[in-house]
Design a protein around this motif. Structure first.
Motif, PDB file in Angstrom:
ATOM      1  N   LEU A 144       0.826  -1.202   0.000  1.00 47.80           N
ATOM      2  CA  LEU A 144       0.000   0.000   0.000  1.00 47.80           C
ATOM      3  C   LEU A 144       0.861   1.252   0.000  1.00 47.80           C
ATOM      4  CD1 LEU A 144      -2.935  -0.866   2.440  1.00 47.80           C
ATOM      5  CD2 LEU A 144      -3.046  -0.530  -0.035  1.00 47.80           C
ATOM      6  N   VAL A 145       1.936   1.241   0.780  1.00 44.78           N
ATOM      7  CA  VAL A 145       2.856   2.385   0.793  1.00 44.78           C
ATOM      8  C   VAL A 145       3.546   2.521  -0.563  1.00 44.78           C
ATOM      9  CG1 VAL A 145       4.998   3.276   1.802  1.00 44.78           C
ATOM     10  CG2 VAL A 145       3.226   2.320   3.283  1.00 44.78           C
ATOM     11  N   MET A 146       3.917   1.400  -1.155  1.00 45.12           N
ATOM     12  CA  MET A 146       4.559   1.441  -2.464  1.00 45.12           C
ATOM     13  C   MET A 146       3.614   1.973  -3.535  1.00 45.12           C
ATOM     14  SD  MET A 146       6.504  -2.244  -2.165  1.00 45.12           S
ATOM     15  CE  MET A 146       7.371  -2.178  -3.735  1.00 45.12           C
ATOM     16  N   CYS A 147       2.317   1.750  -3.355  1.00 45.34           N
ATOM     17  CA  CYS A 147       1.335   2.237  -4.323  1.00 45.34           C
ATOM     18  C   CYS A 147       1.160   3.746  -4.253  1.00 45.34           C
ATOM     19  CB  CYS A 147      -0.009   1.560  -4.098  1.00 45.34           C
ATOM     20  SG  CYS A 147      -0.068  -0.168  -4.658  1.00 45.34           S
ATOM     21  N   VAL A 148       1.672   4.382  -3.205  1.00 46.58           N
ATOM     22  CA  VAL A 148       1.598   5.834  -3.087  1.00 46.58           C
ATOM     23  C   VAL A 148       2.580   6.507  -4.041  1.00 46.58           C
ATOM     24  CG1 VAL A 148       1.910   7.777  -1.489  1.00 46.58           C
ATOM     25  CG2 VAL A 148       0.808   5.691  -0.709  1.00 46.58           C
ATOM     26  N   PHE A 149       3.645   5.807  -4.424  1.00 44.61           N
ATOM     27  CA  PHE A 149       4.674   6.393  -5.275  1.00 44.61           C
ATOM     28  C   PHE A 149       4.078   6.829  -6.611  1.00 44.61           C
ATOM     29  CE2 PHE A 149       7.258   4.505  -2.134  1.00 44.61           C
ATOM     30  CZ  PHE A 149       8.537   5.047  -2.232  1.00 44.61           C
ATOM     31  N   PRO A 150       4.590   7.929  -7.180  1.00 43.81           N
ATOM     32  CA  PRO A 150       4.052   8.397  -8.465  1.00 43.81           C
ATOM     33  C   PRO A 150       4.454   7.483  -9.612  1.00 43.81           C
ATOM     34  CG  PRO A 150       5.958   9.707  -7.831  1.00 43.81           C
ATOM     35  CD  PRO A 150       5.647   8.808  -6.658  1.00 43.81           C
ATOM     36  N   SER A 151       3.851   7.730 -10.753  1.00 47.15           N
ATOM     37  CA  SER A 151       4.186   6.956 -11.948  1.00 47.15           C
ATOM     38  C   SER A 151       5.652   7.151 -12.305  1.00 47.15           C
ATOM     39  CB  SER A 151       3.307   7.389 -13.119  1.00 47.15           C
ATOM     40  OG  SER A 151       1.944   7.166 -12.838  1.00 47.15           O
ATOM     41  N   ASN A 152       6.270   6.073 -12.746  1.00 48.35           N
ATOM     42  CA  ASN A 152       7.676   6.099 -13.138  1.00 48.35           C
ATOM     43  C   ASN A 152       7.764   5.656 -14.596  1.00 48.35           C
ATOM     44  OD1 ASN A 152      10.459   5.578 -13.531  1.00 48.35           O
ATOM     45  ND2 ASN A 152      10.747   5.134 -11.365  1.00 48.35           N
ATOM     46  N   PRO A 153       8.379   6.468 -15.459  1.00 50.64           N
ATOM     47  CA  PRO A 153       8.474   6.073 -16.869  1.00 50.64           C
ATOM     48  C   PRO A 153       9.118   4.715 -17.077  1.00 50.64           C
ATOM     49  CG  PRO A 153       9.109   8.367 -16.586  1.00 50.64           C
ATOM     50  CD  PRO A 153       8.967   7.791 -15.218  1.00 50.64           C
ATOM     51  N   ALA A 154       9.980   4.297 -16.120  1.00 55.17           N
ATOM     52  CA  ALA A 154      10.633   2.997 -16.266  1.00 55.17           C
ATOM     53  C   ALA A 154       9.635   1.849 -16.167  1.00 55.17           C
ATOM     54  CB  ALA A 154      11.718   2.842 -15.198  1.00 55.17           C
ATOM     55  N   GLY A 155       8.443   2.130 -15.651  1.00 50.34           N
ATOM     56  CA  GLY A 155       7.429   1.081 -15.544  1.00 50.34           C
ATOM     57  C   GLY A 155       6.904   0.600 -16.882  1.00 50.34           C
ATOM     58  N   ILE A 156       7.267   1.283 -17.954  1.00 51.27           N
ATOM     59  CA  ILE A 156       6.824   0.860 -19.279  1.00 51.27           C
ATOM     60  C   ILE A 156       7.330  -0.534 -19.624  1.00 51.27           C
ATOM     61  CG2 ILE A 156       8.801   1.815 -20.533  1.00 51.27           C
ATOM     62  CD1 ILE A 156       6.888   2.684 -22.724  1.00 51.27           C
ATOM     63  N   ARG A 157       8.381  -0.967 -18.927  1.00 50.01           N
ATOM     64  CA  ARG A 157       8.924  -2.298 -19.219  1.00 50.01           C
ATOM     65  C   ARG A 157       7.946  -3.410 -18.871  1.00 50.01           C
ATOM     66  NH1 ARG A 157      11.149  -0.888 -14.250  1.00 50.01           N
ATOM     67  NH2 ARG A 157      11.266  -2.554 -12.672  1.00 50.01           N
ATOM     68  N   PHE A 158       6.898  -3.094 -18.108  1.00 47.88           N
ATOM     69  CA  PHE A 158       5.897  -4.097 -17.756  1.00 47.88           C
ATOM     70  C   PHE A 158       4.737  -4.131 -18.747  1.00 47.88           C
ATOM     71  CE2 PHE A 158       7.834  -2.953 -13.602  1.00 47.88           C
ATOM     72  CZ  PHE A 158       8.317  -4.204 -13.266  1.00 47.88           C
ATOM     73  N   ASP A 159       4.721  -3.239 -19.721  1.00 48.00           N
ATOM     74  CA  ASP A 159       3.639  -3.216 -20.708  1.00 48.00           C
ATOM     75  C   ASP A 159       3.805  -4.363 -21.699  1.00 48.00           C
ATOM     76  OD1 ASP A 159       2.865  -0.989 -19.417  1.00 48.00           O
ATOM     77  OD2 ASP A 159       3.140   0.396 -21.088  1.00 48.00           O
ATOM     78  N   PRO A 160       2.749  -5.098 -21.986  1.00 50.52           N
ATOM     79  CA  PRO A 160       2.851  -6.200 -22.954  1.00 50.52           C
ATOM     80  C   PRO A 160       3.313  -5.728 -24.329  1.00 50.52           C
ATOM     81  CG  PRO A 160       0.809  -6.343 -21.722  1.00 50.52           C
ATOM     82  CD  PRO A 160       1.413  -5.022 -21.386  1.00 50.52           C
ATOM     83  N   ALA A 161       2.813  -4.557 -24.780  1.00 48.05           N
ATOM     84  CA  ALA A 161       3.208  -4.061 -26.096  1.00 48.05           C
ATOM     85  C   ALA A 161       4.694  -3.733 -26.132  1.00 48.05           C
ATOM     86  CB  ALA A 161       2.382  -2.828 -26.457  1.00 48.05           C
ATOM     87  N   TYR A 162       5.193  -3.158 -25.044  1.00 47.42           N
ATOM     88  CA  TYR A 162       6.617  -2.817 -24.983  1.00 47.42           C
ATOM     89  C   TYR A 162       7.468  -4.080 -24.976  1.00 47.42           C
ATOM     90  CZ  TYR A 162      10.997  -0.853 -23.238  1.00 47.42           C
ATOM     91  OH  TYR A 162      12.312  -0.503 -23.080  1.00 47.42           O
ATOM     92  N   ARG A 163       7.018  -5.086 -24.227  1.00 42.79           N
ATOM     93  CA  ARG A 163       7.778  -6.339 -24.196  1.00 42.79           C
ATOM     94  C   ARG A 163       7.788  -7.011 -25.563  1.00 42.79           C
ATOM     95  NH1 ARG A 163       6.204  -9.372 -18.491  1.00 42.79           N
ATOM     96  NH2 ARG A 163       7.219  -7.874 -17.098  1.00 42.79           N
ATOM     97  N   ALA A 164       6.643  -6.951 -26.239  1.00 46.13           N
ATOM     98  CA  ALA A 164       6.589  -7.541 -27.573  1.00 46.13           C
ATOM     99  C   ALA A 164       7.510  -6.805 -28.533  1.00 46.13           C
ATOM    100  CB  ALA A 164       5.153  -7.503 -28.086  1.00 46.13           C
ATOM    101  N   GLN A 165       7.551  -5.482 -28.401  1.00 44.17           N
ATOM    102  CA  GLN A 165       8.430  -4.701 -29.263  1.00 44.17           C
ATOM    103  C   GLN A 165       9.888  -5.018 -28.988  1.00 44.17           C
ATOM    104  OE1 GLN A 165       7.943  -0.494 -28.773  1.00 44.17           O
ATOM    105  NE2 GLN A 165       9.327   0.036 -30.439  1.00 44.17           N
ATOM    106  N   MET A 166      10.232  -5.140 -27.697  1.00 44.33           N
ATOM    107  CA  MET A 166      11.614  -5.461 -27.360  1.00 44.33           C
ATOM    108  C   MET A 166      11.990  -6.861 -27.829  1.00 44.33           C
ATOM    109  SD  MET A 166      13.096  -2.869 -25.978  1.00 44.33           S
ATOM    110  CE  MET A 166      12.204  -2.003 -27.287  1.00 44.33           C
ATOM    111  N   ALA A 167      11.031  -7.797 -27.738  1.00 41.20           N
ATOM    112  CA  ALA A 167      11.310  -9.152 -28.213  1.00 41.20           C
ATOM    113  C   ALA A 167      11.539  -9.153 -29.716  1.00 41.20           C
ATOM    114  CB  ALA A 167      10.144 -10.075 -27.850  1.00 41.20           C
ATOM    115  N   ALA A 168      10.714  -8.385 -30.440  1.00 35.20           N
ATOM    116  CA  ALA A 168      10.891  -8.293 -31.885  1.00 35.20           C
ATOM    117  C   ALA A 168      12.214  -7.622 -32.215  1.00 35.20           C
ATOM    118  CB  ALA A 168       9.730  -7.525 -32.504  1.00 35.20           C
ATOM    119  N   HIS A 169      12.568  -6.616 -31.462  1.00 34.58           N
ATOM    120  CA  HIS A 169      13.844  -5.927 -31.681  1.00 34.58           C
ATOM    121  C   HIS A 169      15.013  -6.856 -31.388  1.00 34.58           C
ATOM    122  CE1 HIS A 169      16.658  -2.605 -31.955  1.00 34.58           C
ATOM    123  NE2 HIS A 169      17.160  -2.940 -30.765  1.00 34.58           N
ATOM    124  N   GLY A 170      14.852  -7.682 -30.374  1.00 31.25           N
ATOM    125  CA  GLY A 170      15.922  -8.628 -30.050  1.00 31.25           C
ATOM    126  C   GLY A 170      16.135  -9.641 -31.143  1.00 31.25           C
TER     127      GLY A 170
END
Length: 208
Positions: A144-170
């Protein structure tokens, strides 16, 4: 078309209203991938608290009536009016079991989407969503305390579309690494030969 319908569940929706957050809460019932904004999460937490509170009202009402009847029955028994179980007391005890069952059903129905939205909220703050499981061992205050933290751009690594793009790039990197740009210069290139002194050899040589 509303913004909440344009932004899919799993993509954070900053400034979500209560209605938008609840709609996304139920649409993301089992969506553990992606991210959720702080407004999505905290409106959902308020909703689950209110629903749980309303589900408890019948229990506490029946419990109060049950205790009142138990005290009245005990008083009557003490006056010599018999020791049999009062039918109303028996009915109220059954009612308590019924209301406990209702609370259990409500809790189970809300448990999965609650963990899902918390999982996504943690990932929006760039934490792994698995921290939500700490609540299962009595450390619910930590996620709950961790959920108070603001959005972090680094969290994009958890997006399915981003992971798919990185896999394709790899996969595409294999071809890139074999291209001449990544390989050493050919031995016949001037980079590996000695420096040339004097005038160019392909032009006329002046005065001998």
């Amino acid at each position: 078309m509303s913004i909440s319908s344009v932004v899919p569940v799993g993509q954070p929706l900053p400034g979500a209203s209560f209605r938008q957050a609840i709609g996304r809460f139920f649409r993301g019932y089992v969506a553990f991938s992606g991210r959720a904004s702080r407004s999505e999460f905290w409106w959902a937490m308020l909703f689950t608290f209110l629903v749980s509170l309303v589900a408890q009202i019948p229990f506490w009402a029946v419990w109060a009536a049950f205790m009142t009847q138990v005290i009245a029955t005990a008083t009557s028994t003490g006056s010599g009016m018999g020791t049999s179980i009062d039918p109303l007391t028996f009915a109220l005890s059954g009612g308590m079991l019924g209301t406990i069952g209702i609370m259990l059903v409500v809790s189970l129905a809300l448990a999965l989407p609650t963990y899902a939205v918390m999982w996504r909220r943690l990932q929006d703050a760039s934490f792994h969503g698995a921290f939500a499981l700490l609540s299962l061992i009595g450390a619910s205050i930590v996620p709950l305390v961790m959920c108070v933290f603001p959005s972090n751009p680094a969290g994009i690594r958890f997006d399915p579309a981003y992971r798919a793009q990185m896999a394709a790039h790899g996969h595409g990197q294999h071809a890139a690494y074999s291209s001449p740009a990544y390989g050493p210069p050919a031995y016949s290139s001037p980079a590996y030969g000695p420096p040339t002194y004097g005038p160019p050899t392909d032009g006329p040589v002046s005065g001998t």
